[in-house]
Scaffold this motif. Structure first.
Motif, PDB file in Angstrom:
ATOM      1  N   ALA A 188       0.879  -1.260  -0.042  1.00  0.00           N
ATOM      2  CA  ALA A 188       0.116  -0.045  -0.122  1.00  0.00           C
ATOM      3  C   ALA A 188       0.920   1.210  -0.148  1.00  0.00           C
ATOM      4  O   ALA A 188       2.146   1.199   0.062  1.00  0.00           O
ATOM      5  N   THR A 189       0.241   2.314  -0.023  1.00  0.00           N
ATOM      6  CA  THR A 189       0.909   3.713  -0.001  1.00  0.00           C
ATOM      7  C   THR A 189       0.348   4.573   1.139  1.00  0.00           C
ATOM      8  O   THR A 189      -0.770   4.442   1.528  1.00  0.00           O
TER       9      THR A 189
ATOM     10  N   SER B 224      -3.539   3.599   1.277  1.00  0.00           N
ATOM     11  CA  SER B 224      -4.176   3.834   0.030  1.00  0.00           C
ATOM     12  C   SER B 224      -5.459   2.543   0.005  1.00  0.00           C
ATOM     13  O   SER B 224      -6.339   2.728  -0.679  1.00  0.00           O
ATOM     14  N   ASP B 225      -5.325   1.674   0.659  1.00  0.00           N
ATOM     15  CA  ASP B 225      -6.243   0.348   0.709  1.00  0.00           C
ATOM     16  C   ASP B 225      -7.460   0.647   1.710  1.00  0.00           C
ATOM     17  O   ASP B 225      -8.302  -0.019   1.958  1.00  0.00           O
TER      18      ASP B 225
ATOM     19  N   ASP C  21      -1.190   7.418   2.490  1.00  0.00           N
ATOM     20  CA  ASP C  21      -2.220   8.355   1.653  1.00  0.00           C
ATOM     21  C   ASP C  21      -2.209   9.712   2.660  1.00  0.00           C
ATOM     22  O   ASP C  21      -2.072  10.875   2.052  1.00  0.00           O
TER      23      ASP C  21
END
Length: 123
Positions: A23-24, A38-39, A26
């Motif tokens: 993920a990233t 990001s998820d 955010d």
């Protein structure tokens, strides 16, 4: 201060199975104490547990910086899951015709033949 910054690529690790998801970061909320990935999941800014999990003992996944090899492991895990689901649902009533199934089998056999053989094989 957190070790993560917005835009960092991170891996969610399970203590028993290793890398699970990529993920990233955010955003940070709650005065930079909560990290939003990001998820859509929320974690403490240090990545050690999910945000607002009950007050009991927590031994679960953690967020770490993505390391070399994490993406390959997660990609392989996801692909194996899709293949297993496909095979589990496959039966004579499946909508795929014989030609499509033959192409799938041929591709599997070609990939198996191209894969490196184990060194300790006694064939």
């Amino acid at each position: 201060m957190t070790a993560f910054r917005v835009g960092d690529q991170v891996t969610i690790h399970n203590s028993q199975t290793g890398p699970e998801r990529i993920a990233t970061v955010d955003a940070f909320t709650e005065g930079n104490r909560c990290m939003v990935l990001s998820d859509g999941t929320k974690w403490r800014a240090d990545g050690q547990r999910q945000w607002r999990v009950g007050s009991g003992y927590y031994k679960g996944p953690v967020v770490e910086r993505t390391r070399p090899g994490d993406v390959d492991i997660v990609t392989r895990r996801r692909a194996i899951g899709v293949i297993r689901k496909f095979a589990q649902d496959l039966n004579m009533d499946s909508p795929l015709d014989a030609a499509a199934l033959t192409r799938i089998v041929e591709r599997i056999q070609a990939e198996q033949a191209a894969a490196p053989k184990p060194v300790d094989s006694e064939d």
